[in-house]
Design an enzyme around this catalytic site. Structure first.
Site, PDB file in Angstrom:
ATOM      1  N   HIS A  34      -3.956  -3.802  -3.295  1.00  0.00           N
ATOM      2  CA  HIS A  34      -2.572  -3.964  -4.521  1.00  0.00           C
ATOM      3  C   HIS A  34      -3.287  -5.218  -5.286  1.00  0.00           C
ATOM      4  O   HIS A  34      -3.472  -6.144  -4.713  1.00  0.00           O
ATOM      5  CB  HIS A  34      -1.484  -4.142  -3.879  1.00  0.00           C
ATOM      6  CG  HIS A  34      -0.764  -2.919  -2.954  1.00  0.00           C
ATOM      7  ND1 HIS A  34      -1.273  -1.951  -2.845  1.00  0.00           N
ATOM      8  CD2 HIS A  34       0.616  -2.799  -2.829  1.00  0.00           C
ATOM      9  CE1 HIS A  34      -0.479  -1.033  -2.290  1.00  0.00           C
ATOM     10  NE2 HIS A  34       0.390  -1.709  -2.171  1.00  0.00           N
ATOM     11  N   ARG A  57      15.602  -4.627   5.594  1.00  0.00           N
ATOM     12  CA  ARG A  57      14.925  -5.868   5.036  1.00  0.00           C
ATOM     13  C   ARG A  57      16.122  -6.750   4.383  1.00  0.00           C
ATOM     14  O   ARG A  57      15.974  -7.847   4.091  1.00  0.00           O
ATOM     15  CB  ARG A  57      14.063  -5.409   3.863  1.00  0.00           C
ATOM     16  CG  ARG A  57      12.778  -5.189   4.627  1.00  0.00           C
ATOM     17  CD  ARG A  57      11.845  -4.430   3.441  1.00  0.00           C
ATOM     18  NE  ARG A  57      10.667  -3.995   3.834  1.00  0.00           N
ATOM     19  CZ  ARG A  57      10.070  -3.267   3.300  1.00  0.00           C
ATOM     20  NH1 ARG A  57      10.430  -2.852   2.084  1.00  0.00           N
ATOM     21  NH2 ARG A  57       8.837  -2.561   3.693  1.00  0.00           N
ATOM     22  N   SER A 110      -2.925   4.025  -0.216  1.00  0.00           N
ATOM     23  CA  SER A 110      -2.540   3.575   1.007  1.00  0.00           C
ATOM     24  C   SER A 110      -1.278   3.271   1.065  1.00  0.00           C
ATOM     25  O   SER A 110      -0.582   3.375   2.238  1.00  0.00           O
ATOM     26  CB  SER A 110      -3.569   2.497   1.650  1.00  0.00           C
ATOM     27  OG  SER A 110      -3.718   1.456   0.972  1.00  0.00           O
ATOM     28  N   CYS A 155       4.829  -4.439   0.748  1.00  0.00           N
ATOM     29  CA  CYS A 155       3.579  -4.960   0.660  1.00  0.00           C
ATOM     30  C   CYS A 155       3.214  -5.718  -0.826  1.00  0.00           C
ATOM     31  O   CYS A 155       2.591  -6.792  -0.838  1.00  0.00           O
ATOM     32  CB  CYS A 155       2.526  -3.777   0.634  1.00  0.00           C
ATOM     33  SG  CYS A 155       3.054  -2.233  -0.091  1.00  0.00           S
TER      34      CYS A 155
END
Ligand SMILES: NC(=O)c1ccc[n+]([C@@H]2O[C@H](COP(=O)([O-])OP(=O)(O)OC[C@H]3O[C@@H](n4cnc5c(N)ncnc54)[C@H](OP(=O)(O)O)[C@@H]3O)[C@@H](O)[C@H]2O)c1
Length: 340
Positions: free
Chosen positions: A243, A99, A160, A130
């Site tokens: 989230h 990234r 998760s 995320c």
């Protein structure tokens, strides 16, 4: 004519969602293969109304495949992504490994779709964390209108986000609390997650922040604008999927809450649910299986001149990972790897 597509990590949470979303969105596919570790050889995974039998990533030959969507964690990515790229197969990677590499584009298509064109340097495109993905979708249209100077964000991240083991730990620990003698000690998480919250995701850094918090800062700068200052507190909560984020924004120009709501209503990837009444906002349970980033509780921050507060919720396995990866694949197809 379609693409030849590889799914690496097909037995995991993100891998399974990538297969679902490719099928749902009718991504043009001529051939698809599901890969995972050796122990999963033969494990069946669904792709639309078809069933695929998982093969071994370790012995797979990527030659002749157009794109590989990876969701195997950084260690396995380090071994196999360069192998795929060297075979001419473009890797779209969900791990954090690439990234921050200046030669690898980090892409959220609603925000910086054009960055995909930079894939050629390494044949790799990175998918963000995320929490960053959903936040930049919300920030982009507000930044375009009023120039965001500073963001203060607190996250409420589901288990998760920590993979299959995270889901199992919340499930087993919750059940164990009701059965004497079957208590489950923390292992994936650092403290009990059932009926608790943990202000610690990923490792601690020298300045006292965590790597997850640092990721939100660095990734927002790379995807949206390097001049935006971000400070984050990332918290794990006992939610299976979805989230949530409380986001405080300070802008250069004044932005009225009504105009902000109208701008967000028109923005790609966003659904505004913001009624100032009981239940007039979105909670994580309601975003599961959805594509949208939901925005609620939009209001002025009266403690500064140009400030807004909002609540942002999205399915972390979808916009936070699998959906974004498929959107990158779609963008790559349209802009760079045209077929037919
Ligand atoms: N969950 C999220 O919200 C989220 C969001 C953004 C990014 N990500 C990233 O996406 C990646 C996958 O996350 P996840 O939540 O899907 O994890 P997961 O549910 O634990 O699944 C991991 C997958 O990787 C495979 N795998 C692991 N090591 C392997 C190896 N050495 N060789 C081949 N396959 C291997 C596993 O195969 P087996 O079943 O055979 O072990 C499984 O298919 C991670 O990099 C994660 O950081 C996750």
């Amino acid at each position: 004519m379609g693409y030849r597509v590889v799914i690496a990590g097909a037995t995991g949470n993100v891998g399974r969602e990538m297969l679902n979303i490719l099928a749902e969105r009718e991504f043009p596919i001529d051939e698809i293969v599901a890969l995972a570790s050796r122990k999963s050889i033969g494990t069946e995974v669904s792709f639309g109304d078809k069933t695929l039998k998982t093969k071994d990533l370790d012995t797979f030959d990527f030659t002749g495949w157009d794109m590989a969507l990876f969701a195997v964690g950084s260690d396995a990515t380090k071994t196999y992504a360069p192998k795929a790229a060297a075979s001419g197969c473009v890797v779209i990677d969900n791990s954090s490994l690439y990234r921050y590499d200046p030669d690898v584009p980090l892409v959220v298509p609603e925000v910086n779709a054009e960055a995909v064109d930079g894939y050629k340097k390494k044949m790799i495109i990175a998918n963000p964390n995320c929490s960053t993905a959903q936040m930049v979708v919300a920030l982009k249209p507000l930044h375009d209108r009023a120039r965001i100077k500073r963001v203060v964000v607190s996250t409420y991240q589901s288990v998760s986000g920590a993979g299959k083991e995270g889901i199992d730990e919340l499930w087993n620990q919750t059940k164990g609390l009701y059965v004497p003698g079957q208590e489950v000690a923390p292992s994936k998480f650092t403290k009990q997650i059932a009926f608790n919250v943990i202000p610690h995701i990923d490792v601690f850094l020298d300045d006292g922040s965590t790597k997850e918090e640092w990721k939100m800062v660095a990734e927002t700068k790379k995807i949206l604008d390097k001049s935006i200052k971000v400070t984050a507190t990332c918290v794990r909560v006992p939610v299976f999927v979805g989230h949530s984020e409380s986001i405080n924004i300070e802008t250069e120009d004044f932005l009225d809450e009504h105009e902000a709501r109208d701008i967000l209503r028109e923005a790609p990837g966003i659904l505004v649910v913001d009624k100032r009444e009981n239940g007039g906002y979105i909670t994580p349970i309601e975003c599961v299986g959805e594509y949208a980033t939901y925005i609620s509780r939009i209001r002025q921050d009266s403690t500064i001149d140009n400030g807004l507060n909002l609540w942002c919720v999205s399915d972390n396995l979808r916009k936070g990972a699998a959906l974004n990866a498929v959107q990158i694949a779609e963008t790559l197809g349209k802009r760079c790897l045209k077929k037919g």
